[in-house]
Design a protein around this motif. Structure first.
Motif, PDB file in Angstrom:
ATOM      1  N   LEU A   1       0.832  -1.188   0.000  1.00  0.00           N
ATOM      2  CA  LEU A   1       0.000   0.000   0.000  1.00  0.00           C
ATOM      3  C   LEU A   1       0.875   1.249   0.000  1.00  0.00           C
ATOM      4  N   PRO A   2       0.368   2.383  -0.448  1.00  0.00           N
ATOM      5  CA  PRO A   2       1.127   3.627  -0.356  1.00  0.00           C
ATOM      6  C   PRO A   2       1.504   3.926   1.085  1.00  0.00           C
ATOM      7  N   PRO A   3       2.601   4.652   1.307  1.00  0.00           N
ATOM      8  CA  PRO A   3       3.009   4.958   2.678  1.00  0.00           C
ATOM      9  C   PRO A   3       1.971   5.817   3.384  1.00  0.00           C
ATOM     10  N   ALA A   4       1.620   5.435   4.581  1.00  0.00           N
ATOM     11  CA  ALA A   4       0.648   6.191   5.369  1.00  0.00           C
ATOM     12  C   ALA A   4       0.859   5.878   6.840  1.00  0.00           C
ATOM     13  N   VAL A   5       0.561   6.847   7.684  1.00  0.00           N
ATOM     14  CA  VAL A   5       0.520   6.659   9.126  1.00  0.00           C
ATOM     15  C   VAL A   5      -0.941   6.656   9.533  1.00  0.00           C
ATOM     16  N   VAL A   6      -1.339   5.677  10.308  1.00  0.00           N
ATOM     17  CA  VAL A   6      -2.737   5.505  10.683  1.00  0.00           C
ATOM     18  C   VAL A   6      -2.906   5.803  12.172  1.00  0.00           C
ATOM     19  N   VAL A   7      -3.802   6.717  12.481  1.00  0.00           N
ATOM     20  CA  VAL A   7      -4.196   6.973  13.863  1.00  0.00           C
ATOM     21  C   VAL A   7      -5.528   6.262  14.082  1.00  0.00           C
ATOM     22  N   GLY A   8      -5.500   5.203  14.862  1.00  0.00           N
ATOM     23  CA  GLY A   8      -6.688   4.388  15.056  1.00  0.00           C
ATOM     24  C   GLY A   8      -7.586   4.915  16.149  1.00  0.00           C
ATOM     25  N   CYS A   9      -8.855   4.544  16.070  1.00  0.00           N
ATOM     26  CA  CYS A   9      -9.818   4.906  17.105  1.00  0.00           C
ATOM     27  C   CYS A   9     -10.946   3.888  17.095  1.00  0.00           C
TER      28      CYS A   9
END
Length: 367
Positions: free
Chosen positions: A181-189
């Motif tokens: 997948l493309p680079p991404a930072v995920v902030v989960g909730c």
């Protein structure tokens, strides 16, 4: 493979122990109805992989027991038990032996009912443990086939972290979209107060020609996002998919979630289409990323959407970590085994008993 024996009743001289593990995911980037190679409409999805937590299984094979004599600990894991029975028959046939019984022990800390693939992780870990007890390693396609038979539908966790458009009810890949997948930072909730969602109670998703055209357009967009390593386009696809999913899930927080994404410069949102886990996607190259993520965490918390974990789409990066208002985007990297069955869990806490029995409310590390 290992011969370590699980805690419990002592194994007899002919008993054999096998172990297996499986990872989880953080919901979906894309899910809907798509056309297969024969232009037939079928349900399919693209998961958002996550380095941890995971499910672990140990199977104590007892050759002297009948094929239906399979016990499960903790009790109530009906899908995992069904997977064990199927896997025993599959492996026994490969070894030209009679199927037998055994004891299945499951552990792990995947929150249940949030849409993170907990039941599929149980099933995959079980199949791998049974195969290990026969000193076999089953092909991913075989594991997928057994998983679908055991639970009716499954996530593509047995196929590694690469983005796949996967027909979850058929256990087959419609399209390999690329290597990552493309680079991404995920902030989960967590939405809905973190309450579990009964996937089987959701209405079946249907699509007319117009809807099929929408999903096929998102498929093409995601294919381009992967090819160009474009996190902005990835966010557009996941947000559009989540918005289409609202017709089934009806999350009251959806508009608030997308507004937070807009205010903090996220590229988009993603929501598990069969649960309450959600995430905001950030381009790791965005100026002031740490500050934006801290603002995001505070906004989520103030609006009742508990921040949970932060992780990246880079499969070689470190595990998901508990999120705080001092969140950083440079976790210490850890190596990942080439065999996805040897991942390890990273979120603390014990998983409650069984996807097929009542449980306490699932918990993720929270702010």
């Amino acid at each position: 493979m290992t011969t370590t024996r699980p805690a419990g009743p002592a194994a007899g001289p002919r008993d054999v122990v096998g172990t297996g593990q499986a990872a989880c995911h953080h919901g979906e980037i894309l899910q809907g109805v798509f056309l297969d190679e024969r232009r037939r409409a079928c349900h399919a999805l693209v998961t958002l992989p996550m380095n941890g937590p995971g499910a672990r299984a140990a199977f104590l094979r007892r050759p002297d027991d009948g094929p239906d004599a399979v016990s499960v600990t903790p009790p109530g894991r009906a899908k995992a038990r069904a997977a064990a029975l199927l896997a025993v028959r599959e492996c026994a046939a490969l070894r030209e032996e009679e199927p037998c019984g055994g004891e299945l022990r499951l552990s792990g800390d995947i929150p249940v009912g949030l849409g993170m693939g907990s039941s599929t992780s149980d099933v995959i870990a079980t199949v791998r443990a049974v195969a290990d007890s026969y000193r076999l390693r089953l092909a991913p396609g075989t594991i997928a086939r057994l998983a679908v038979r055991a639970e009716g539908a499954c996530d593509p966790l047995m196929l590694g972290p690469g983005p796949l458009l996967f027909a979850q009810r058929q256990g087959r890949v419609l399209e390999a979209l690329g290597t990552a997948l493309p680079p991404a930072v995920v902030v989960g909730c967590a939405l809905g107060g973190g309450a579990p969602v009964d996937t089987l109670s959701l209405p079946a998703r249907t699509a007319d020609d117009r809807e099929l055209a929408r999903y096929e357009r998102l498929r093409r967009m995601l294919r381009t996002a992967v090819a160009d390593a474009d996190p902005a386009l990835l966010g557009r696809v996941s947000t559009a998919s989540a918005r289409l999913g609202q017709r089934t899930l009806h999350h009251p927080e959806f508009e608030t979630l997308t507004a937070i994404a807009d205010r903090t410069g996220a590229t988009g949102v993603q929501i598990a289409h069969s649960g309450n886990v959600a995430g905001l996607l950030f381009d790791p190259r965005t100026p002031g990323l740490d500050r934006r993520m801290r603002r995001c965490a505070r906004a989520l918390h103030s609006d009742g959407m508990t921040p949970t974990v932060t992780f990246t789409t880079d499969a070689s990066a470190g595990p998901a970590t508990g999120l705080t208002t001092d969140v950083t985007t440079d976790p210490a990297p850890t190596s990942r085994s080439e065999d996805p069955s040897h991942g390890r869990p990273h979120l603390r806490g014990r998983r409650p008993t069984g996807p097929d029995t009542p449980r306490r409310r699932p918990r993720l590390p929270a702010l």
